[in-house]
Write an enzyme that holds these catalytic residues in place. Structure first.
Site, PDB file in Angstrom:
ATOM      1  N   THR A   1     -42.776  33.416  -8.275  1.00  0.00           N
ATOM      2  CA  THR A   1     -41.911  33.366  -7.086  1.00  0.00           C
ATOM      3  C   THR A   1     -40.552  34.031  -7.312  1.00  0.00           C
ATOM      4  OG1 THR A   1     -40.978  31.221  -7.733  1.00  0.00           O
ATOM      5  CG2 THR A   1     -42.912  31.176  -6.274  1.00  0.00           C
ATOM      6  N   ASP A   2     -40.112  34.107  -8.589  1.00  0.00           N
ATOM      7  CA  ASP A   2     -38.711  34.467  -8.827  1.00  0.00           C
ATOM      8  C   ASP A   2     -38.345  35.882  -8.389  1.00  0.00           C
ATOM      9  OD1 ASP A   2     -38.217  31.941  -9.679  1.00  0.00           O
ATOM     10  OD2 ASP A   2     -38.038  32.413 -11.810  1.00  0.00           O
TER      11      ASP A   2
ATOM     12  N   THR B   1     -45.934  31.161 -11.947  1.00  0.00           N
ATOM     13  CA  THR B   1     -46.191  29.718 -12.008  1.00  0.00           C
ATOM     14  C   THR B   1     -47.572  29.372 -11.479  1.00  0.00           C
ATOM     15  OG1 THR B   1     -43.873  29.113 -11.941  1.00  0.00           O
ATOM     16  CG2 THR B   1     -45.396  27.494 -11.061  1.00  0.00           C
TER      17      THR B   1
ATOM     18  N   SER C   1     -42.355  36.198 -13.752  1.00  0.00           N
ATOM     19  CA  SER C   1     -41.846  37.334 -12.966  1.00  0.00           C
ATOM     20  C   SER C   1     -40.366  37.621 -13.189  1.00  0.00           C
ATOM     21  CB  SER C   1     -42.155  37.163 -11.479  1.00  0.00           C
ATOM     22  OG  SER C   1     -41.251  36.283 -10.852  1.00  0.00           O
TER      23      SER C   1
END
Ligand code: SIN
Length: 311
Positions: free
Chosen positions: A93-94, A14, A60
């Site tokens: 971030t995932d 992101t 990710s």
């Protein structure tokens, strides 16, 4: 800064996301901007000695072992250069906590490798990526910093403890009971505890991962009300090498699921028991039939088991 350089490696996420509708924080596409664009969004970085490289360009959620192989190789390359003080890795971030734990497991570096990210795309009204990137560079340039850490919302988390714990807030990561390593405040670090361990033992794990012709297949199953053994039996039928069960509470597992996991273990599949609880770790009890994950979350226990199966 020491005068040494920081290597910025970009992988997407992101932080590199854009939307055709400025200010749309949900309907954007991750992994659109290149590393040069990310650096250009932070004027304070313009005067610093940086080198940069686009290693991947993914959301990710789609992270792969192939990308991890390339990342480990590029991190090793840059860390070995005497003029490099540390590495910053931009990431979604995932699955950031998985990449961080993987890199700490196979590098355990004597210099810092700092993963950073954003919860809002670059086209947000107030994007968080530029500040996170600046903070990550401050951490990577700090004398004495070492090991793999994550920096998000002004907080430094160790690779073993970091976990995404919120779907939306800018301060989306936590370190559970361990707490953060420290904070970044206007470019200065306030440390609360020590950096992740440096270890020469990780070299063997790195070599095996890099040379593997096939990575062991390790899957995660979850305990829940009414859990049974069918998924485990199907996975064993497909030749799975290892299983992590995300148990409930203190790693408890429904008797039907446990019976299937014990049968899998008896047929040669490695089985590890973690907890689906967001905090705390599984504590051993007399009579436990399946080993616990030594405090690792299910996704990190999966990586640890995959690496141990390379033996
Ligand atoms: C991703 O993980 O690549 C998308 C989500 C994010 O970075 O927050």
């Amino acid at each position: 800064m020491s005068g040494k350089k920081i290597a910025i490696l970009a992988t997407g996420g992101t932080i590199a996301g854009t939307s055709p509708v400025p200010g749309d924080n949900l309907g954007y596409t991750a992994a659109q901007l290149r590393v040069e664009d990310l650096l250009a969004s932070v004027p304070a970085l313009a005067s610093l000695p940086l080198v940069s490289e686009q290693v991947a360009q993914v959301d990710s959620k789609d992270m792969t072992f192939e990308i991890w192989r390339k990342l480990a190789q590029r991190c090793s390359h840059w860390l070995a250069q005497p003029e490099i003080a540390g590495v910053v890795l931009t990431h979604g971030t995932d699955t950031l906590e998985e990449t961080a734990f993987f890199l700490q497991s196979v590098l355990a570096p004597a210099k810092p490798v700092v993963l950073t990210c954003a919860m809002r795309p670059a086209t947000a009204l107030v994007p968080d990526g530029p500040q996170n990137l600046l903070d990550a560079v401050s951490v990577a340039a700090t004398p004495g910093a070492h090991g793999v850490v994550a920096v998000c919302a002004g907080t430094i988390h160790g690779a073993r403890d970091v976990r995404k714990q919120h779907t939306y807030r800018l301060d989306a990561f936590g370190s559970g009971d361990a707490g953060p390593i420290g904070y970044v405040e206007e470019g200065r670090l306030r440390l609360l505890r020590s950096w992740p361990e440096i270890s020469g033992d990780s070299e063997a794990a790195l070599r095996k991962f890099m040379q593997a012709r096939r990575w062991p297949r390790v899957e995660i199953v979850m305990n829940h009300a009414g859990a049974g053994g069918a998924i485990v039996q199907a996975l064993v039928g497909q030749g799975v090498d290892g299983l992590v069960v995300a148990g409930s509470g203190n790693g408890s597992v429904h008797r039907d699921l446990e019976a299937a996991l014990c049968a899998a273990r008896d047929s040669g599949v490695m089985v590890v028991r973690a907890t689906r609880c967001a905090q705390g770790e599984v504590l051993a009890r007399p009579g436990d039939v399946l080993p616990h994950s030594a405090g690792l979350s299910p996704v990190k226990a999966r990586i640890a088991l995959m690496l141990s199966l390379l033996d």
